[in-house]
Write a protein that holds these residues in place. Sequence first.
Motif, PDB file in Angstrom:
ATOM      1  N   GLY A 108       0.814  -1.213   0.000  1.00 59.03           N
ATOM      2  CA  GLY A 108       0.000   0.000   0.000  1.00 59.03           C
ATOM      3  C   GLY A 108       0.844   1.258   0.000  1.00 59.03           C
ATOM      4  N   LYS A 109       1.925   1.255   0.782  1.00 57.55           N
ATOM      5  CA  LYS A 109       2.820   2.418   0.821  1.00 57.55           C
ATOM      6  C   LYS A 109       3.478   2.636  -0.540  1.00 57.55           C
ATOM      7  N   LEU A 110       3.867   1.531  -1.192  1.00 57.15           N
ATOM      8  CA  LEU A 110       4.486   1.641  -2.512  1.00 57.15           C
ATOM      9  C   LEU A 110       3.508   2.233  -3.517  1.00 57.15           C
ATOM     10  N   MET A 111       2.230   1.814  -3.445  1.00 55.53           N
ATOM     11  CA  MET A 111       1.229   2.363  -4.361  1.00 55.53           C
ATOM     12  C   MET A 111       1.033   3.859  -4.120  1.00 55.53           C
ATOM     13  N   GLN A 112       1.081   4.273  -2.864  1.00 54.38           N
ATOM     14  CA  GLN A 112       0.966   5.696  -2.544  1.00 54.38           C
ATOM     15  C   GLN A 112       2.125   6.484  -3.135  1.00 54.38           C
ATOM     16  N   VAL A 113       3.322   5.926  -3.026  1.00 56.98           N
ATOM     17  CA  VAL A 113       4.504   6.596  -3.565  1.00 56.98           C
ATOM     18  C   VAL A 113       4.387   6.762  -5.076  1.00 56.98           C
ATOM     19  N   LEU A 114       3.929   5.711  -5.753  1.00 51.56           N
ATOM     20  CA  LEU A 114       3.835   5.764  -7.222  1.00 51.56           C
ATOM     21  C   LEU A 114       2.727   6.675  -7.711  1.00 51.56           C
ATOM     22  N   ALA A 115       1.829   7.079  -6.796  1.00 53.39           N
ATOM     23  CA  ALA A 115       0.774   8.039  -7.150  1.00 53.39           C
ATOM     24  C   ALA A 115       1.203   9.475  -6.864  1.00 53.39           C
ATOM     25  N   ASP A 116       2.344   9.637  -6.234  1.00 52.13           N
ATOM     26  CA  ASP A 116       2.853  10.969  -5.898  1.00 52.13           C
ATOM     27  C   ASP A 116       3.252  11.696  -7.184  1.00 52.13           C
ATOM     28  N   PRO A 117       2.672  12.881  -7.443  1.00 54.16           N
ATOM     29  CA  PRO A 117       2.995  13.618  -8.682  1.00 54.16           C
ATOM     30  C   PRO A 117       4.494  13.858  -8.861  1.00 54.16           C
ATOM     31  N   ALA A 118       5.210  14.069  -7.762  1.00 54.30           N
ATOM     32  CA  ALA A 118       6.648  14.320  -7.866  1.00 54.30           C
ATOM     33  C   ALA A 118       7.384  13.077  -8.365  1.00 54.30           C
ATOM     34  N   ILE A 119       6.949  11.902  -7.915  1.00 49.42           N
ATOM     35  CA  ILE A 119       7.580  10.653  -8.368  1.00 49.42           C
ATOM     36  C   ILE A 119       7.208  10.365  -9.813  1.00 49.42           C
ATOM     37  N   VAL A 120       5.944  10.580 -10.154  1.00 46.95           N
ATOM     38  CA  VAL A 120       5.507  10.389 -11.540  1.00 46.95           C
ATOM     39  C   VAL A 120       6.343  11.262 -12.473  1.00 46.95           C
ATOM     40  N   LYS A 121       6.537  12.518 -12.072  1.00 47.91           N
ATOM     41  CA  LYS A 121       7.328  13.447 -12.883  1.00 47.91           C
ATOM     42  C   LYS A 121       8.777  12.990 -12.979  1.00 47.91           C
ATOM     43  N   ALA A 122       9.346  12.561 -11.843  1.00 52.53           N
ATOM     44  CA  ALA A 122      10.743  12.119 -11.832  1.00 52.53           C
ATOM     45  C   ALA A 122      10.949  10.923 -12.754  1.00 52.53           C
ATOM     46  N   LEU A 123      10.001   9.984 -12.738  1.00 48.86           N
ATOM     47  CA  LEU A 123      10.121   8.814 -13.608  1.00 48.86           C
ATOM     48  C   LEU A 123       9.904   9.199 -15.072  1.00 48.86           C
ATOM     49  N   ASN A 124       8.869   9.998 -15.334  1.00 54.75           N
ATOM     50  CA  ASN A 124       8.577  10.401 -16.710  1.00 54.75           C
ATOM     51  C   ASN A 124       9.742  11.155 -17.338  1.00 54.75           C
ATOM     52  N   GLU A 125      10.425  11.960 -16.541  1.00 56.74           N
ATOM     53  CA  GLU A 125      11.572  12.709 -17.054  1.00 56.74           C
ATOM     54  C   GLU A 125      12.725  11.792 -17.442  1.00 56.74           C
ATOM     55  N   ARG A 126      12.703  10.580 -16.922  1.00 50.38           N
ATOM     56  CA  ARG A 126      13.718   9.586 -17.253  1.00 50.38           C
ATOM     57  C   ARG A 126      13.248   8.630 -18.351  1.00 50.38           C
ATOM     58  N   GLY A 127      12.063   8.900 -18.906  1.00 50.80           N
ATOM     59  CA  GLY A 127      11.528   8.028 -19.939  1.00 50.80           C
ATOM     60  C   GLY A 127      10.886   6.775 -19.398  1.00 50.80           C
ATOM     61  N   VAL A 128      10.432   6.839 -18.143  1.00 51.37           N
ATOM     62  CA  VAL A 128       9.887   5.682 -17.450  1.00 51.37           C
ATOM     63  C   VAL A 128       8.434   5.944 -17.054  1.00 51.37           C
ATOM     64  N   ASP A 129       7.591   4.923 -17.137  1.00 45.81           N
ATOM     65  CA  ASP A 129       6.191   5.033 -16.724  1.00 45.81           C
ATOM     66  C   ASP A 129       5.969   4.283 -15.419  1.00 45.81           C
ATOM     67  N   PRO A 130       5.277   4.888 -14.437  1.00 46.19           N
ATOM     68  CA  PRO A 130       4.940   4.148 -13.218  1.00 46.19           C
ATOM     69  C   PRO A 130       4.084   2.931 -13.555  1.00 46.19           C
ATOM     70  N   MET A 131       4.234   1.874 -12.778  1.00 50.45           N
ATOM     71  CA  MET A 131       3.477   0.642 -12.985  1.00 50.45           C
ATOM     72  C   MET A 131       2.903   0.210 -11.631  1.00 50.45           C
ATOM     73  N   PRO A 132       1.902   0.923 -11.137  1.00 51.96           N
ATOM     74  CA  PRO A 132       1.400   0.693  -9.784  1.00 51.96           C
ATOM     75  C   PRO A 132       0.467  -0.513  -9.674  1.00 51.96           C
ATOM     76  N   LEU A 133       1.037  -1.702  -9.730  1.00 51.75           N
ATOM     77  CA  LEU A 133       0.255  -2.925  -9.574  1.00 51.75           C
ATOM     78  C   LEU A 133       0.467  -3.477  -8.169  1.00 51.75           C
ATOM     79  N   PRO A 134      -0.591  -3.563  -7.342  1.00 54.03           N
ATOM     80  CA  PRO A 134      -0.443  -4.131  -5.995  1.00 54.03           C
ATOM     81  C   PRO A 134       0.009  -5.583  -6.039  1.00 54.03           C
ATOM     82  N   SER A 135       0.322  -6.121  -4.885  1.00 54.44           N
ATOM     83  CA  SER A 135       0.955  -7.436  -4.769  1.00 54.44           C
ATOM     84  C   SER A 135       0.272  -8.530  -5.580  1.00 54.44           C
TER      85      SER A 135
END
Length: 333
Positions: free
Chosen positions: A280-307
């Motif tokens: 659950g904490k990991l899913m919260q992190v991957l929904a954080d706009p700052a993390i989404v932006k950080a990954l997107n800037e690296r050419g990466v897409d978040p993949m928030p799939l729970p366990s």
Amino acid sequence: MHRSRSARRAAPFLRACALAALAVSALAGTAARAAYPERPITVVVPFPAGGINDTIARPVLQKLGEALGASIVVENRPGASGMIGSSVAARSAPDGYTLLLGAASTMAVVPQMNASAGYDPLKDLVPVGGIASVASILVTGKKDRYPDLKAVHAAAQAQPGQLTYGSAGTGTSQHMQMAQYNLERGLSMMHVPYRGGAPAMTDLVGGQIDLMMEPVATALPQIRGGKVHPLAISQKERSPLAPDVPTFAEAGVPEYLASTWFVLMAPAGMDAANLQMLSGKLMQVLADPAIVKALNERGVDPMPLPSQEMARYMRDEYALWGKVIKEAGIPQQ
């Protein structure tokens, strides 16, 4: 036999004491679970520092540590196409203090190609959750010879087995995505495995090999520096980070899509409540706009799939790449 009056009077008190003891025990158990994590968590990254794994892991894990109120230490344990670090993590105590950054190669490919892998990703490990996926760009260091994908196909058909493509090692995403591509196109190219993506890229730039299917995040600096020439990107739409690079569909191969995915894993047997909390904490992190932006800037897409969802996804990928290994005739190691 009748109990004495004093015994009858004591019974309610004794029952109350017993219930209180059970309640205290239950609260202690809850407190023990709630206390996780009480010390730093180590995340094993089974590849050298500075590669695509670190690019993805470090911003996410830093934020996850903040969400947990605990420090997370990244430990790079490279070797044997990721098998060394992965097996170390799989054999660790399932207490939640040793986790693993898994990838498509180490979780769905390499163990099927190596009888001595030392771990079974579907039995010895359990997903905490998906982290990210990244598309690939087919690149060449020989722009004059291969200006576009049609030129690559023409050369491969005219000289079967002569064109070479590099990878970070047997079973890695660069290897398997090209193996799948050749299989589906009916092409024959020679695989040249290296001990890591950096030496493979060096030889690509130097012209010692012809092609590489490189993750966007690590291909972009080479493209922007003019060291390699991009031929196509393996996603449905062009990337805003590389708007001049056509999709495979635009380059004449409409059905080809490919990505490398990453997942946070734990040794099987981890406490279920702690696992779900961590997921659950990991899913919260991957929904954080700052993390989404950080990954997107690296050419990466978040993949928030729970366990549980990630577990199903992994089983499907395991079956897919097992089929490619078999049909492409990739030998067991």
